[in-house]
Scaffold this motif. Structure first.
Motif, mmCIF file in Angstrom:
data_model
loop_
_atom_site.group_PDB
_atom_site.id
_atom_site.type_symbol
_atom_site.label_atom_id
_atom_site.label_comp_id
_atom_site.label_asym_id
_atom_site.label_seq_id
_atom_site.Cartn_x
_atom_site.Cartn_y
_atom_site.Cartn_z
ATOM 1 N N VAL A 1 9.317 46.122 39.183
ATOM 2 C CA VAL A 1 8.929 45.437 37.907
ATOM 3 C C VAL A 1 9.115 46.501 36.567
ATOM 4 C CG1 VAL A 1 7.095 44.557 36.710
ATOM 5 C CG2 VAL A 1 7.496 44.082 39.209
ATOM 6 N N TRP A 2 8.956 47.600 36.806
ATOM 7 C CA TRP A 2 9.238 48.673 35.720
ATOM 8 C C TRP A 2 10.812 48.700 35.525
ATOM 9 C CZ3 TRP A 2 11.789 53.331 35.999
ATOM 10 C CH2 TRP A 2 11.553 54.177 34.815
ATOM 11 N N VAL A 3 11.407 48.688 36.303
ATOM 12 C CA VAL A 3 13.064 48.768 36.114
ATOM 13 C C VAL A 3 13.265 47.378 35.401
ATOM 14 C CG1 VAL A 3 15.319 48.899 37.218
ATOM 15 C CG2 VAL A 3 13.387 50.361 38.120
ATOM 16 N N PHE A 4 13.085 46.460 35.851
ATOM 17 C CA PHE A 4 13.394 45.134 35.319
ATOM 18 C C PHE A 4 12.925 45.182 33.836
ATOM 19 C CE2 PHE A 4 12.822 40.581 34.092
ATOM 20 C CZ PHE A 4 13.978 40.369 34.326
ATOM 21 N N LEU A 5 11.658 45.521 33.571
ATOM 22 C CA LEU A 5 11.329 45.435 32.166
ATOM 23 C C LEU A 5 12.041 46.402 31.323
ATOM 24 C CD1 LEU A 5 7.409 45.543 32.631
ATOM 25 C CD2 LEU A 5 8.717 43.596 31.931
ATOM 26 N N ASP A 6 12.424 47.534 32.028
ATOM 27 C CA ASP A 6 13.270 48.322 31.196
ATOM 28 C C ASP A 6 14.631 47.848 30.700
ATOM 29 O OD1 ASP A 6 13.817 51.122 30.250
ATOM 30 O OD2 ASP A 6 15.219 51.327 31.825
ATOM 31 N N GLU A 7 14.993 46.944 31.730
ATOM 32 C CA GLU A 7 16.520 46.286 31.675
ATOM 33 C C GLU A 7 16.117 45.336 30.352
ATOM 34 O OE1 GLU A 7 18.182 44.420 34.898
ATOM 35 O OE2 GLU A 7 17.011 45.510 36.320
ATOM 36 N N LEU A 8 15.036 44.730 30.289
ATOM 37 C CA LEU A 8 15.022 43.698 29.149
ATOM 38 C C LEU A 8 14.945 44.567 27.897
ATOM 39 C CD1 LEU A 8 11.999 41.508 30.551
ATOM 40 C CD2 LEU A 8 14.477 40.942 30.683
ATOM 41 N N PHE B 1 24.503 49.591 31.390
ATOM 42 C CA PHE B 1 23.667 50.038 32.311
ATOM 43 C C PHE B 1 23.748 49.665 33.822
ATOM 44 C CE2 PHE B 1 19.526 49.752 34.554
ATOM 45 C CZ PHE B 1 19.074 50.740 34.627
ATOM 46 N N ILE B 2 24.145 48.130 33.842
ATOM 47 C CA ILE B 2 24.132 47.544 35.314
ATOM 48 C C ILE B 2 25.561 48.082 35.702
ATOM 49 C CG2 ILE B 2 24.778 45.143 36.176
ATOM 50 C CD1 ILE B 2 21.919 45.726 35.440
ATOM 51 N N ARG B 3 26.580 48.321 35.048
ATOM 52 C CA ARG B 3 27.956 48.493 35.563
ATOM 53 C C ARG B 3 27.927 50.125 36.073
ATOM 54 N NH1 ARG B 3 32.121 45.214 36.941
ATOM 55 N NH2 ARG B 3 31.700 43.567 35.541
ATOM 56 N N THR B 4 26.951 50.592 35.681
ATOM 57 C CA THR B 4 26.688 52.240 36.180
ATOM 58 C C THR B 4 25.861 52.624 37.377
ATOM 59 O OG1 THR B 4 26.932 52.849 33.843
ATOM 60 C CG2 THR B 4 25.779 54.624 35.400
ATOM 61 N N TRP B 5 24.826 51.620 37.397
ATOM 62 C CA TRP B 5 23.613 51.714 38.375
ATOM 63 C C TRP B 5 23.739 50.582 39.283
ATOM 64 C CZ3 TRP B 5 22.085 56.607 38.559
ATOM 65 C CH2 TRP B 5 22.195 57.090 37.146
ATOM 66 N N ALA B 6 24.355 49.507 39.116
ATOM 67 C CA ALA B 6 24.729 48.450 40.179
ATOM 68 C C ALA B 6 25.792 48.924 41.178
ATOM 69 C CB ALA B 6 24.865 47.006 39.642
ATOM 70 N N PHE B 7 25.761 48.215 42.411
ATOM 71 C CA PHE B 7 26.708 48.720 43.493
ATOM 72 C C PHE B 7 27.895 47.849 43.666
ATOM 73 C CE2 PHE B 7 28.484 48.072 47.982
ATOM 74 C CZ PHE B 7 28.985 49.307 47.889
ATOM 75 N N MET C 1 19.424 48.564 44.396
ATOM 76 C CA MET C 1 18.032 48.022 45.247
ATOM 77 C C MET C 1 16.895 47.469 44.320
ATOM 78 S SD MET C 1 17.680 50.067 48.637
ATOM 79 C CE MET C 1 19.082 50.766 49.438
ATOM 80 N N PHE C 2 16.753 48.152 43.198
ATOM 81 C CA PHE C 2 15.869 48.103 42.328
ATOM 82 C C PHE C 2 15.981 47.347 41.006
ATOM 83 C CE2 PHE C 2 15.030 51.617 45.072
ATOM 84 C CZ PHE C 2 13.859 51.546 45.407
#
Length: 210
Positions: free
Chosen positions: A25-32, A41-47, A74-75
């Motif tokens: 939840v914390w990571v998702f709120l940070d995404e927002l 950010f997604i391109r860096t940390w997603a697989f 995963m998060f």
């Protein structure tokens, strides 16, 4: 089918499950809050399977760049429904698995199955440049045995995965083989981590109080 609840009573506090939910939840709120920086950010940390294999050839020493996204992905989640679907599953089933395996082995189980899911997806879609994050959810309307539910769910993943291999499309979608890989990995790891839990005998006083 999204399960609403289970009927299994746990014997210990599911602190790892609560922690995993909190992190997600914390990571998702940070995404927002990232705004226009979210895509980078997604391109860096997603697989991303294609990047995973490309780095093995171009930068074999870049262990962090190649392997870290397997864990960080995963998060990450692609939206509120994605997050809520995953967290409902984790909330309902995670406490039972944690109760059975114990806190440390449960965390190992969680991470290893996530790694297995990512690698299965990568080897079946090695050229994919789409970022892979999270998992998926479903809706449940009737009470059924867990083995029936899991069997049906697994069959649906295989069916959709086979269709995806037969007719691949460009663009976003569901990483069906990541689900299948995580399921199979989970079954295998669970067999290794399974420990017999001692029977809890009912407490009886040594004397009867007056």
């Amino acid at each position: 089918m999204i399960p609403l609840r289970d009927s299994v009573t746990v014997q210990r506090w599911p602190v790892v499950t609560w922690l995993l939910i909190a992190i997600n939840v914390w990571v998702f709120l940070d995404e927002l809050l990232l705004g226009p920086e979210l895509e980078a950010f997604i391109r860096t940390w997603a697989f991303i399977p294609a990047r995973y294999f490309a780095l093995s050839e171009t930068s074999p020493g870049d262990w962090a760049g190649r392997y870290l996204p397997i864990f960080t992905s995963m998060f990450l989640h692609g939206g509120w429904l994605h997050l809520l679907g995953n967290m409902v599953y984790l909330w309902i089933f995670g406490d039972n698995v944690e109760d059975r395996l114990g806190h440390v082995r449960y965390l190992i189980f969680y991470l290893v199955t996530g790694v297995g899911a990512a690698l299965v997806h990568a080897h079946l879609a090695p050229g994919s440049t789409l970022p892979t994050v999270g998992a998926s959810g479903a809706i449940s309307v009737v009470e059924i045995p867990a083995v029936v539910y899991l069997g049906f769910w697994f069959a649906m993943q295989v069916l959709n995965g086979a269709v995806g291999l037969a007719a691949p499309v460009d663009g976003g979608g569901v990483a069906w083989w990541a689900h299948i890989g995580g399921f199979v990995m989970g079954m295998a790891v669970a067999a290794l981590l399974r420990a017999r839990r001692p029977e809890r005998r009912p407490w009886r006083p040594e004397y009867a109080p007056w």
